[in-house]
Design a protein around this motif. Structure first.
Motif, PDB file in Angstrom:
ATOM      1  N   LEU A 131       0.847  -1.343   0.064  1.00 30.06           N
ATOM      2  CA  LEU A 131       0.025   0.002  -0.244  1.00 30.06           C
ATOM      3  C   LEU A 131       0.775   1.336   0.120  1.00 30.06           C
ATOM      4  O   LEU A 131       1.644   1.516   0.830  1.00 30.06           O
ATOM      5  CB  LEU A 131      -0.842   0.082   1.350  1.00 30.06           C
ATOM      6  N   GLY A 132       0.946   1.884  -0.965  1.00 34.21           N
ATOM      7  CA  GLY A 132       1.695   3.121  -1.296  1.00 34.21           C
ATOM      8  C   GLY A 132       0.864   4.219  -1.645  1.00 34.21           C
ATOM      9  O   GLY A 132      -0.435   4.434  -1.636  1.00 34.21           O
ATOM     10  N   GLU A 133       1.693   5.402  -1.861  1.00 37.32           N
ATOM     11  CA  GLU A 133       1.068   6.706  -2.316  1.00 37.32           C
ATOM     12  C   GLU A 133       2.169   7.570  -3.071  1.00 37.32           C
ATOM     13  O   GLU A 133       3.518   7.440  -2.857  1.00 37.32           O
ATOM     14  CB  GLU A 133       0.599   7.373  -1.216  1.00 37.32           C
ATOM     15  N   ILE A 134       1.832   8.297  -4.202  1.00 34.09           N
ATOM     16  CA  ILE A 134       2.686   8.871  -5.080  1.00 34.09           C
ATOM     17  C   ILE A 134       2.053  10.378  -4.828  1.00 34.09           C
ATOM     18  O   ILE A 134       1.041  10.648  -5.089  1.00 34.09           O
ATOM     19  CB  ILE A 134       2.437   8.441  -6.667  1.00 34.09           C
ATOM     20  N   CYS A 135       3.106  11.157  -4.431  1.00 35.96           N
ATOM     21  CA  CYS A 135       2.966  12.578  -4.313  1.00 35.96           C
ATOM     22  C   CYS A 135       3.309  13.241  -5.207  1.00 35.96           C
ATOM     23  O   CYS A 135       4.695  13.391  -5.646  1.00 35.96           O
ATOM     24  CB  CYS A 135       3.241  13.087  -2.900  1.00 35.96           C
ATOM     25  N   ASP A 136       2.665  14.294  -6.173  1.00 40.10           N
ATOM     26  CA  ASP A 136       3.144  15.171  -6.997  1.00 40.10           C
ATOM     27  C   ASP A 136       2.723  16.537  -6.604  1.00 40.10           C
ATOM     28  O   ASP A 136       1.718  17.129  -6.577  1.00 40.10           O
ATOM     29  CB  ASP A 136       2.279  15.005  -8.354  1.00 40.10           C
TER      30      ASP A 136
ATOM     31  N   GLU B  61      -5.541   2.164  -8.335  1.00 36.63           N
ATOM     32  CA  GLU B  61      -5.032   3.480  -7.968  1.00 36.63           C
ATOM     33  C   GLU B  61      -6.117   4.182  -7.365  1.00 36.63           C
ATOM     34  O   GLU B  61      -5.665   5.325  -6.556  1.00 36.63           O
ATOM     35  CB  GLU B  61      -4.837   4.417  -9.303  1.00 36.63           C
ATOM     36  N   ASP B  62      -7.045   3.782  -6.889  1.00 34.07           N
ATOM     37  CA  ASP B  62      -8.387   4.174  -6.079  1.00 34.07           C
ATOM     38  C   ASP B  62      -8.414   3.923  -4.751  1.00 34.07           C
ATOM     39  O   ASP B  62      -9.464   4.067  -4.240  1.00 34.07           O
ATOM     40  CB  ASP B  62      -9.557   4.544  -6.971  1.00 34.07           C
ATOM     41  N   ALA B  63      -7.595   2.930  -4.577  1.00 31.60           N
ATOM     42  CA  ALA B  63      -7.947   2.032  -3.393  1.00 31.60           C
ATOM     43  C   ALA B  63      -7.139   2.847  -2.105  1.00 31.60           C
ATOM     44  O   ALA B  63      -6.196   3.330  -1.990  1.00 31.60           O
ATOM     45  CB  ALA B  63      -7.298   0.647  -3.256  1.00 31.60           C
ATOM     46  N   LEU B  64      -7.883   3.010  -0.905  1.00 30.75           N
ATOM     47  CA  LEU B  64      -7.462   3.207   0.590  1.00 30.75           C
ATOM     48  C   LEU B  64      -7.104   2.482   1.303  1.00 30.75           C
ATOM     49  O   LEU B  64      -6.103   2.524   2.086  1.00 30.75           O
ATOM     50  CB  LEU B  64      -8.740   4.274   1.122  1.00 30.75           C
ATOM     51  N   ASN B  65      -7.451   1.184   1.050  1.00 28.31           N
ATOM     52  CA  ASN B  65      -7.144  -0.102   1.891  1.00 28.31           C
ATOM     53  C   ASN B  65      -7.464  -1.323   0.939  1.00 28.31           C
ATOM     54  O   ASN B  65      -8.385  -1.368   0.423  1.00 28.31           O
ATOM     55  CB  ASN B  65      -7.870  -0.023   3.158  1.00 28.31           C
ATOM     56  N   CYS B  66      -6.548  -2.078   1.183  1.00 29.68           N
ATOM     57  CA  CYS B  66      -6.778  -3.545   0.517  1.00 29.68           C
ATOM     58  C   CYS B  66      -6.212  -4.794   1.452  1.00 29.68           C
ATOM     59  O   CYS B  66      -5.463  -4.513   2.288  1.00 29.68           O
ATOM     60  CB  CYS B  66      -6.122  -3.668  -0.811  1.00 29.68           C
ATOM     61  N   MET B  67      -6.724  -5.654   1.292  1.00 31.61           N
ATOM     62  CA  MET B  67      -6.323  -6.694   2.046  1.00 31.61           C
ATOM     63  C   MET B  67      -6.604  -8.101   1.422  1.00 31.61           C
ATOM     64  O   MET B  67      -7.743  -8.262   0.445  1.00 31.61           O
ATOM     65  CB  MET B  67      -6.912  -7.123   3.515  1.00 31.61           C
ATOM     66  N   TRP B  68      -5.856  -9.196   1.642  1.00 30.00           N
ATOM     67  CA  TRP B  68      -6.115 -10.394   1.042  1.00 30.00           C
ATOM     68  C   TRP B  68      -7.450 -11.088   1.875  1.00 30.00           C
ATOM     69  O   TRP B  68      -7.567 -10.749   3.003  1.00 30.00           O
ATOM     70  CB  TRP B  68      -5.219 -11.471   1.434  1.00 30.00           C
TER      71      TRP B  68
ATOM     72  N   THR C 133      -1.773  10.545  -4.262  1.00 26.90           N
ATOM     73  CA  THR C 133      -2.604   9.767  -4.687  1.00 26.90           C
ATOM     74  C   THR C 133      -2.347   8.224  -4.135  1.00 26.90           C
ATOM     75  O   THR C 133      -1.244   7.636  -4.327  1.00 26.90           O
ATOM     76  CB  THR C 133      -2.560   9.491  -6.176  1.00 26.90           C
ATOM     77  N   ASP C 134      -3.287   7.389  -3.593  1.00 28.38           N
ATOM     78  CA  ASP C 134      -3.263   6.219  -3.214  1.00 28.38           C
ATOM     79  C   ASP C 134      -2.804   5.117  -4.127  1.00 28.38           C
ATOM     80  O   ASP C 134      -3.387   5.237  -5.404  1.00 28.38           O
ATOM     81  CB  ASP C 134      -4.427   5.809  -2.168  1.00 28.38           C
ATOM     82  N   LYS C 135      -1.585   4.327  -3.994  1.00 27.58           N
ATOM     83  CA  LYS C 135      -1.737   3.402  -5.107  1.00 27.58           C
ATOM     84  C   LYS C 135      -1.427   2.059  -4.401  1.00 27.58           C
ATOM     85  O   LYS C 135      -0.891   1.932  -3.340  1.00 27.58           O
ATOM     86  CB  LYS C 135      -0.172   3.574  -6.037  1.00 27.58           C
ATOM     87  N   VAL C 136      -1.962   1.184  -4.700  1.00 28.74           N
ATOM     88  CA  VAL C 136      -1.835  -0.486  -3.996  1.00 28.74           C
ATOM     89  C   VAL C 136      -1.356  -1.420  -5.332  1.00 28.74           C
ATOM     90  O   VAL C 136      -1.686  -1.314  -6.542  1.00 28.74           O
ATOM     91  CB  VAL C 136      -3.310  -1.067  -3.778  1.00 28.74           C
ATOM     92  N   TYR C 137      -0.110  -1.857  -4.815  1.00 27.74           N
ATOM     93  CA  TYR C 137       0.562  -2.890  -5.675  1.00 27.74           C
ATOM     94  C   TYR C 137       0.541  -4.291  -5.207  1.00 27.74           C
ATOM     95  O   TYR C 137       0.265  -4.401  -3.907  1.00 27.74           O
ATOM     96  CB  TYR C 137       2.109  -2.423  -6.034  1.00 27.74           C
ATOM     97  N   TYR C 138       0.759  -5.265  -5.998  1.00 27.71           N
ATOM     98  CA  TYR C 138       0.760  -6.674  -5.424  1.00 27.71           C
ATOM     99  C   TYR C 138       2.047  -7.516  -6.382  1.00 27.71           C
ATOM    100  O   TYR C 138       2.445  -7.246  -7.220  1.00 27.71           O
ATOM    101  CB  TYR C 138      -0.647  -7.282  -5.960  1.00 27.71           C
TER     102      TYR C 138
END
Length: 1466
Positions: free
Chosen positions: A141-146, A169-176, A151-156
């Motif tokens: 769970l990351g974020e990119i600041c410009d 790109e629009d996720a505030l929180n993710c989990m398995w 902006t929240d970004k989630v990678y897997y």
């Protein structure tokens, strides 16, 4: 850096001493570190430990339980930020860096592999989310600041970070889904791949629209929004978490702090968790350590300053919760004194508040905390005992070590810090107590408070004083009965004492400090007790110990079995020595008993807790009930708790099927009838009435209305007016004040100091004493804090008895819900909390309008304070009024020099900037303007041109998307003397507004009566046209127009200036496309009483006359029911339509004709009940109209396939009447509309906007005239004679960061449009680089998106940034012309809720750029902290219903800006 101080064991080995020789103390080693240490953890079942020096960015590793530490060589110094261990795989951990570089180990830290992400880690929550069973599957769970935007970004990854892919790109929180081992979906593939995310709304960034979505293909093709309530998805999901075998999601609606918890045990089927009468509030519940078969939740039941709670335990699927114990001790941070004894089912230790009544009544009472223990999973509790004395222990709210407070996997050994007596004393006054029978009996172990740890399965206990510096370490090898001591070289302050997670080792680690201040030093000690004894325990040294015993001392059953352990006897002179071998429990099944059963699904416990009663009809087997007199074999209401192992033979069998009558299982069909209930009152009229609307996340089914009569009597109804009951019988009520931000709260003001209030929509009533009686100056009596429900400002009247020559107003503040008061200021006209999220240090910021020198004959000053006016700061002189609008504070004042009204704005509440209006508009000193609200990315402003009584009119100008420049929208718009303007926006639909213009404005200037005509816009004010008349009237006859030319024969509607109740709006946010109004067809608008009633179904493109005469209307069930009643004429008839006005049915509601003054329903227009307010010959009367009997079938909405045959909805696309396509504002929007032929009800609020089907190419309708240009008859835009276009290079002068400028074309995009390509009329001219920025200009040509925004739009300095800031952070409505135009309300189209710019000319230029930057950074920081519940918005009428007027009027004679109550509404 580290320094080795000595290793005793190594020296002894070198001397050749036998390692088997018995030692009299443990081996001790220590290591010095430069900085404070954190994140210490073991790799389970090993002696390998990781430790983080976050200050230096270094990870240290020890392979021998802390004896030797080495910096991890694979991770460069300064790079490490966080460490995260896999919860189930003891070889895997991840080190997160801040520079997008991270490391993973799969061999307990022996080696580390670097991987990189395109985003840095999020700071709002845990950035690493592991799959429970597949260590190679991880979410990042990351974020990119410009610049200012993050902006929240989630990678897997599915291969242990060998590759990293973007998830969303629009996720505030993710989990398995399988984030915890006990959880399973029941499907192997889903267990492997399913992910749950909380994401932004489809077309909205606001928390109220957050969604829960799932996918089993990483959102490549599959995205499912699970049905969670009544067959529909739930908006406003704020949090989610895995809890053993469950996943819990929390959702919150606007207008309440009540949360709805939804639970699933398979990620597919969800149910709302039911807590009976208890309310689960935001930040007022804690999901506790739970079991595999139930969830424990503590629900706060008191105010936050001194919180207490109630402990609940769920049934096996987490849906129904049973109360275990009341008055649990909580901390303001949400921690609860609750802990399960580790390794033993059913033993729970809880702290409760003994003097709960005193604490509940007084904010200042000290809690008297006592400790209880349960041996049956919380069904019964008993005190802890030291002999005959009660023992009380410090628990989670006052924890002093990491991990479990009382216990470890060591069977039955429990320790704690506390005291005997009546209640718990402070920690420093406590002693160390121990129990070796899982809490049944206790003994004092050591004097004074100590940090403690368990080792060798409980064979050794270690403790060190942590109240003061010490060099003594204590240990016991006989369950705490006797203690030995060994000394350290220096005195230290213990910070943390730990060992391997399973407490099987003889090695311990102590984190400690020496010195203080600049001389503070950090140490890690290792204690090794392995050589303390010469032998290993034999079988005879062990005993079989029963983990739970009953009152008779016999093993007790829980979940169908007893539990026991093989453990070392307390007096055995040996060590177990089975490192990393967890103690294994032994189970013996019991015969099934009552406690082994729970209520079956859709059953709940009866009040006496003895039976399970159905919550609805019991479903019979298919084909079982062919006749109502039949019976069938169905569930008894009980079921064996899943996972229970009891033996059924010879035991209780409560779950055996029972015979049930079919008549109780067949739900009676809807009656098909409407019912009415007439209630007379001993009063002449109703003075005020408000809906306390239950939000969708609130419990209950009530539809609550509270009202006051002209006799100062108050009544309340929970069933929408079918039955009423008095609220207060002993006092006269002079005013009702619903809370502006919390729907459940209402205040009733008497003529004395006594104030009644309810926090639960009138269910219970309390009172407090105000510091003064209500003021007599008609000033607002109560003001509310946006976030703190208990913070109040009271404006009372002092010295007002007798003739009241010295009578004046005084403002007071309370932070205890009226429990105590502090004087703010005397001689005030208004005081208000200015707190807003993102506004630094504003929690206590208060603004007041105070008379200069405390003399009411003087002008007003705007004064501010953030310490309750211990210190006062004068912000602005000669003030007319001020208002708060989301992030902005708007102040109107007189500018005597310029003879104009001046408007200043501020973001931070400290620095103000003057707003700049178009150069060809001036606001004369004695005239006025009205701020017209907008939810379409721009603001309308009505500037009064003629202010003579009965002749008022003015011009509406419209801002661009950041409020920095205004253009003419429409001239000669009608206004009345109080400042209301005939301007109304259609709710729930983009860009449609209706105005009445003065057609003979020049004649009106000379004193002639105004002649009004109605005009409509479908593109947000860029173009206006007359409304096309219907082809025929309600009788099927043509209209008598001299000709059908639109200028001579059009439809005209009566607007705000003629309404008795401004709540009676044309449209409803929940009924997209529908509008009703009273008017006539002809050249001009005729007298109101001669009008007829009209409706449109397509957003005002075509109209139909539905009734002759004037009728009042109300929308119900989100527009599927419309009810109208005749106005000004005694009647006993209402008419209703179920097909959007195509046909109407008459319904007689009483035998007696009544004079009806109003018709209402809940502000969201979702109810199927209505209220008529009227009078008969004897007095005031209400009439409830109940339409629920017409159908009992809920409508079916298929979001995934909205055009499915079984769907009760279709997709409707609005259009511009001058266009052949359905493109409006550059896109085709699709809305859910109920099929008029479907016989069903809408029920829960529908998210109306389904999809933006496509973006369109640009046309002329996507543009409006630019600043200082005006529209010509041929539709072109021409420069206003005598004016110059805006200086295009001003962008370069005003903003040192600007790179380029454009030559003006005369056109600019309508802020709402999303069109692409085609006629881009605003970019037909060329761009040029700003002087000195040629290189950046060339480079910028290759960027897009947010980079382009900041490169181009910031030219206006802070003001443009303010526009962008508002787009990202707007949390409410700006001022508006008509009451109730709600920004981002629950019923509005989410597309409209993007307020890119509801910053009007009031906020045109804000000079302090650093101030803006700071504000924007605060917005990012607040988001990172997870705060997302700022602000409050309402549907159209609800804002009025909540006790605030939204009209935005500035008139020096009335001294009012934005209405007397609008200041709190944003």
């Amino acid at each position: 850096m580290r320094v080795r101080l000595g290793i005793l064991a190594a020296v002894l080995c070198l001397l050749g001493l036998s390692s088997a020789a018995k030692k009299d103390k443990p081996e001790v080693s220590s290591t010095k570190f430069d900085n404070i240490l954190s994140n210490l953890f073991y790799f389970d079942d090993t002696e390998t430990v990781l430790l983080l020096d976050q200050t230096a960015g270094v990870v240290y590793r020890s392979a021998n339980s802390g004896e030797i530490w080495d910096a991890v060589p694979d991770i460069p110094e300064g790079e490490a930020f966080q460490t995260w261990k896999h919860p189930y795989n003891n070889a895997v951990a991840v080190v997160v860096g801040m520079n997008k570089k991270h490391w993973i180990t799969k061999d307990r830290g022996d080696t580390w592999k670097k991987f990189e992400t395109r985003a840095g880690p999020t700071l709002a929550r845990q950035p690493i989310v592991f799959h429970a069973r597949d260590a190679d599957k991880v979410l990042f769970l990351g974020e990119i600041c410009d610049g200012w935007d993050c902006t929240d970004k989630v990678y897997y990854t599915t291969d242990g970070f060998q590759t990293v892919e973007l998830l969303r790109e629009d996720a505030l929180n993710c989990m398995w889904a399988q984030s915890q081992e006990p959880f399973t979906t029941g499907d192997v593939k889903l267990d492997e791949n399913q992910i749950l995310c909380v994401v932004e709304g489809k077309y909205s960034m606001w928390q109220k629209d957050y969604r829960l979505v799932t996918s089993d293909d990483y959102f490549k093709h599959v995205e499912v929004e699970p049905e969670m309530a009544d067959g529909r998805s739930v908006p406003g999901v704020a949090q989610m978490a895995a809890v053993k075998g469950f996943i819990v999601a929390a959702a919150k609606s606007e207008g309440t702090d009540e949360m709805a918890l939804y639970v699933t045990d398979d990620s597919i089927t969800w149910h709302r968790a039911e807590f009976g009468e208890h309310k689960v509030e935001e930040d007022g519940y804690t999901v506790l350590e739970s079991t595999n078969y139930s969830i424990q939740v503590d629900v706060m039941t008191t105010k936050r300053s001194n919180p207490m709670g109630v402990l609940f335990t769920s049934n096996s699927n987490g849906t129904y919760f049973t109360k275990n114990i009341e008055h649990t001790n909580r901390s303001p941070m949400g921690f609860v004194d609750f802990e399960k004894v580790q390794g033993i089912q059913g033993i729970v230790m809880v702290n409760t508040v003994d003097n709960w009544e005193e604490v509940d009544k007084s904010w200042f009472a000290d809690k008297r905390v006592t400790t209880s223990i349960s041996f049956d999973d919380g069904r019964t509790f008993q005190p802890l005992k030291v002999g005959k004395k009660d023992l009380h222990l410090h628990s989670v709210t006052d924890a002093h070590n990491s991990g479990k407070v009382f216990s470890s996997p060591a069977p039955g050994i429990v320790m704690g810090i506390g005291n005997t007596g009546e209640y718990l004393k402070p920690y420093k006054a406590g002693d160390l107590y121990v129990s070796d029978d899982a809490g049944v009996t206790w003994t004092k172990a050591l004097d004074e408070a100590h940090m403690y740890e368990f080792g060798d399965q409980g064979a050794i206990l270690v403790a060190i004083n942590n109240v003061e510096a010490t060099d003594k370490v204590r240990y016991s090898i006989n369950h705490g009965k006797d203690w030995e001591t060994f000394k350290l070289e220096d005195k230290v302050r213990a910070q943390m004492l730990t060992t391997v997670p399973d407490s099987t080792s003889l090695k311990f680690i102590l984190l400690a400090t020496q010195g203080a201040g600049s001389k503070l030093e950090h140490y890690v000690y290792s204690f090794n007790f392995e050589g303390l004894h010469e032998r290993k325990c034999k079988e005879s040294d062990f005993e079989l110990w029963s983990a739970r015993i009953n009152a008779d001392g016999k093993p007790s059953c829980l979940m169908g079995h007893t539990q026991s352990y093989r453990r070392r006897k307390a007096d055995a002179d040996c060590f177990v020595g089975e490192e990393f071998r967890d103690p294994e429990p032994l189970f013996e099944n019991c015969v099934c008993a009552d406690q082994d059963f729970e209520c079956d699904y859709n059953f709940v416990r009866s009040e006496d807790r003895k039976e399970c009663v159905p919550v609805g009809p019991v479903q019979p087997p298919e084909g079982a009930c062919t006749h109502i007199t039949d019976t069938f074999m169905g569930t008894s209401g009980w079921r064996l708790i899943p996972g229970n192992t009891c033996t059924r033979k010879g035991g209780v069998k409560k779950d055996e099927p029972v015979e049930r009558p079919c008549k109780d299982s067949i739900k009676p069909p809807a009656s098909g009838r409407i019912t009415s209930e007439v209630t007379p009152f001993h009063a002449g009229s109703f003075k005020e009435y408000y809906y306390l609307e239950r939000t969708e996340s609130s419990r209950g089914e009530d539809e609550t209305v509270i009202m006051r009569t002209d006799r100062r009597e108050t009544y309340i109804t929970d069933d929408h007016g079918k039955t009423w009951r008095p609220v207060v019988s002993d006092d006269e009520i002079v005013a009702i004040y619903p809370h502006m931000y919390f729907n459940d709260v209402v205040y009733l003001v008497t003529s004395s100091k006594k104030v009644y209030y309810s926090m639960d929509r009138g269910k219970t009533l309390h009172s407090f004493t105000a510091p003064e009686a209500p003021n007599q100056d008609r000033l607002q009596i109560l003001s509310f804090h946006p976030a703190e429900k208990d913070w109040l400002i009271w404006t009372g009247g002092k010295d007002c008895s007798g003739f009241g020559e010295d009578c004046h107003s005084v403002a007071h503040v309370s932070t205890k819900g009226g429990g105590d008061w502090k004087v703010l200021l005397p001689f005030v006209r208004k005081c208000q909390f200015i707190s807003r999220e993102g506004r630094k240090d504003s929690e206590q910021l208060v603004y007041c309008e105070q008379y200069l020198n405390e003399d009411p004959s003087n002008s007003l000053q705007l004064v501010a304070s953030d310490d309750w006016f211990e210190h006062k700061d004068v912000r602005i002189e000669n003030v007319i009024s001020f208002a708060t609008m989301s992030e902005f504070i708007v102040v109107a004042s007189k500018d005597d020099k310029e003879q104009t009204l001046r408007v200043d704005t501020s973001i931070d509440g400290t620095n103000f900037a003057n707003a700049q209006f178009p150069s060809n508009f001036r606001v004369p000193h004695q005239q006025a303007y009205t701020v017209l609200g907008s939810s379409t990315h721009s603001v309308f402003l009505h500037v009064t041109v003629n202010a003579k009584p009965e002749q008022e009119y003015g011009t509406i100008i419209k801002s661009n998307s950041n409020g920095t420049s205004y253009v003419l929208s429409v001239s000669d718009v009608n206004r009345n003397t109080p400042g209301y303007v005939d301007f109304e926006k259609m709710q729930g639909l983009e860009g449609v507004s209706v105005v009445n213009i003065v057609a003979n404005a020049r004649d009106a200037d000379g004193g002639a009566s105004k002649k009004l005509k109605t005009m409509i816009t479908h593109n947000d004010g860029a173009e206006w046209s007359y409304m096309k008349a219907p082809p025929e009237d309600a009788d099927g006859k043509g209209y008598k127009c001299p000709d059908r030319i639109l200028e001579k024969c059009s439809l005209h509607l009566h607007g705000y200036t003629e309404r008795k109740d401004p709540r009676d709006t044309f449209s409803s946010p929940s009924a997209v496309g529908l509008m009703m109004g009273v008017g006539n067809v002809g050249e001009f608008l005729g007298p109101y009483k001669e009008g007829d009633t009209f409706i449109t179904r397509d957003g005002g493109v075509t109209w139909r006359e539905v009734m002759k005469g004037t009728y009042m209307w109300e929308y119900g069930d989100q527009g599927s029911i419309i009810v109208i009643v005749q106005e000004e004429t005694p009647t006993n008839i209402v008419y209703y339509t179920l097909d959007e006005g195509q046909t109407w049915t008459e319904y007689p509601f009483s035998d007696e004709k009544l004079q009806i003054h109003d018709i209402t329903t809940v502000p969201s227009d979702t109810s199927r009940n209505f209220l008529l307010w009227g009078k008969n010959s004897k007095g005031a009367v209400t009439v409830n109209l109940d339409f629920t009997g017409l159908t009992d079938r809920p409508c079916h909405l298929n979001e995934e396939n909205p055009n499915a045959e079984d769907s009760d909805y279709y997709l409707w696309e609005p259009k511009h009447p001058l266009q052949d396509t359905n493109c409006l504002f550059g896109h085709v929007a699709q809305y859910h509309r109920k099929k008029i032929e479907s016989k069903c009800f809408n029920g829960r609020t529908i998210q109306r906007l389904h999809n933006i089907a496509k973006n369109c190419t640009c046309t002329r309708q996507d543009f409006e005239c630019d600043f200082n240009f005006e529209r010509q008859n041929d539709g072109s835009c021409r420069l206003v004679p005598g004016l110059d276009p805006a200086d295009p290079m001003a962008i370069c002068k005003n903003d040192p960061l600007a790179v380029e400028y454009y030559e003006p074309t005369g056109y600019r995009r309508i802020p709402l449009t999303t069109c692409q390509g085609g006629k881009e009329m605003d970019y037909t001219s060329t761009s040029h680089p700003c002087p000195g920025r040629e290189k950046e200009y060339q480079k910028k040509k290759g960027i897009s998106g947010i980079g382009l925004f900041f490169a181009i739009v910031v030219p206006f300095g802070a003001a443009a940034g303010v526009g962008y800031w508002v787009w990202k952070n707007w949390d409410g409505k700006f001022g508006r012309i008509r009451l109730g135009e709600t920004m981002g309300s629950a019923g509005e189209s989410p597309w409209i809720t993007y307020p890119v710019a509801a910053v009007s000319g009031l906020v045109a230029i804000l000079a302090a750029l650093p101030l803006l930057v700071a504000s924007l950074w605060r917005s990012v920081a607040s988001r990172a902290r997870g705060s997302s519940y700022a602000g409050r918005t309402f549907t159209s009428r609800s804002s009025f219903t909540r006790g605030r007027g939204d009209y935005a009027v500035v008139d020096p004679d009335e001294g009012e800006l934005l209405g007397e109550d609008s200041d709190e509404e944003v």
